[in-house]
Write an enzyme that holds these catalytic residues in place. Structure first.
Site, mmCIF file in Angstrom:
data_model
loop_
_atom_site.group_PDB
_atom_site.id
_atom_site.type_symbol
_atom_site.label_atom_id
_atom_site.label_comp_id
_atom_site.label_asym_id
_atom_site.label_seq_id
_atom_site.Cartn_x
_atom_site.Cartn_y
_atom_site.Cartn_z
ATOM 1 N N GLY A 29 0.841 -1.184 0.000
ATOM 2 C CA GLY A 29 0.000 0.000 0.000
ATOM 3 C C GLY A 29 0.881 1.240 0.000
ATOM 4 O O GLY A 29 2.094 1.154 0.215
ATOM 5 N N TYR A 30 0.263 2.383 -0.228
ATOM 6 C CA TYR A 30 1.012 3.645 -0.300
ATOM 7 C C TYR A 30 0.732 4.511 0.927
ATOM 8 O O TYR A 30 -0.393 4.560 1.423
ATOM 9 C CB TYR A 30 0.630 4.409 -1.572
ATOM 10 C CG TYR A 30 1.112 3.707 -2.818
ATOM 11 C CD1 TYR A 30 2.422 3.869 -3.258
ATOM 12 C CD2 TYR A 30 0.281 2.853 -3.525
ATOM 13 C CE1 TYR A 30 2.886 3.216 -4.388
ATOM 14 C CE2 TYR A 30 0.731 2.184 -4.656
ATOM 15 C CZ TYR A 30 2.043 2.370 -5.080
ATOM 16 O OH TYR A 30 2.502 1.710 -6.181
ATOM 17 N N LEU A 31 1.766 5.201 1.401
ATOM 18 C CA LEU A 31 1.601 6.119 2.532
ATOM 19 C C LEU A 31 1.228 7.521 2.067
ATOM 20 O O LEU A 31 0.839 8.358 2.866
ATOM 21 C CB LEU A 31 2.885 6.202 3.358
ATOM 22 C CG LEU A 31 3.360 4.912 4.028
ATOM 23 C CD1 LEU A 31 4.477 5.221 5.014
ATOM 24 C CD2 LEU A 31 2.210 4.213 4.745
ATOM 25 N N VAL A 86 -2.860 5.324 2.338
ATOM 26 C CA VAL A 86 -3.830 6.138 1.612
ATOM 27 C C VAL A 86 -4.238 5.288 0.406
ATOM 28 O O VAL A 86 -3.394 4.875 -0.369
ATOM 29 C CB VAL A 86 -3.177 7.458 1.144
ATOM 30 C CG1 VAL A 86 -4.162 8.282 0.342
ATOM 31 C CG2 VAL A 86 -2.657 8.240 2.332
#
Lengths: 165, 165
Positions: A29-31, A86
């Site tokens: 996932g992306y931060l 996010v």
């Protein structure tokens, strides 16, 4: 520059599963919000089996993109994916299955993409004649909604029945 | 929970400079837009002398905020601060100066905050009577625009003459 040549298929049945010689759990996932126009990089957390890393990649368009990757503790990555991402976490189990001389990667998705199973095989060249196993179904190489980047925006659970065929 | 009690002063002159027993270069910036409502964490790159780290901190309001910090190569940090930050890089040289029994931290800012010099002293309690050195000028403990978080949004170079007094 190496170019990946892959073919992608759906699965007819579960016959491939007993043939798997390796399975690895993936989650990523992306931060940061990579669709935000201010973002200059993607900040990605990935778990691959027992390994975890943080990856920062510049989003600039051009020949070379800077990339930084650091190993991080597995527990940190798990907590970050649970609390700080996010956008959706893409999660899957990747199985490796040998068929003739080719190794197939079969991704069984979890989470928002649960129910989706996709088999990929890499070819050595465009002329490479890959023997297609009996358990491989419809080819979806050209279908954009099966791409990883698409799945993170439009996950399988939101697909209509026609799209799932 | 420890509470920081600090007093902050401007400087009258340069008399403190020969007294410094240590100086360290600081630079820091964010890889994500922390004012974006979607952001669940801040992703910060910091250089402190010859050390560099990446810090991820949850932005949730509450008693405990998760924090993760990883050492990274200095060259990576320098390149990221030069190319990938969202918002300004805060850069300063921190000098340590001993006066009586207290150690003062004097920050000489660079970049967008060049010209700003601020001295801070930590007190052991609110009753702690800190002897104020001759080179310390006006106290700005209560003035919000001198906070680090403010400087990253409204840097010194944009202040008007009244604000700089």
């Amino acid at each position: 520059m190496a170019r990946e040549i892959e073919r992608k298929f759906l699965l007819k049945n579960q016959d491939w599963k007993p043939l798997a010689f390796k399975q690895t759990h993936f989650a990523q996932g992306y931060l940061n919000d990579i669709s935000d126009h201010k973002a200059k990089s993607s900040v990605r957390v990935r778990i691959e089996g027992e390994q975890a890393n943080m990856n920062i990649k510049s989003l600039e368009i051009g020949l070379s993109r800077d990339e930084y990757e650091y190993s991080i503790p597995l527990e940190d990555a798990q907590k970050m994916l649970n609390t700080l991402t996010v956008g959706p976490v893409i999660e899957k189990i990747r199985y490796l299955v040998k068929h003739d001389s080719h190794t197939w990667e079969i991704d069984e998705f979890l989470g928002d993409n649960a129910g989706l199973v996709v088999a990929e095989v890499e070819m050595t060249s465009e002329a490479d004649q890959v023997p297609i196993p009996d358990w491989a179904g419809r080819e979806v190489t050209e279908v954009v909604r099966y791409y990883n980047i698409s799945l993170s925006k439009y996950p399988f659970k939101e697909w209509n029945d026609d799209e799932k065929k």
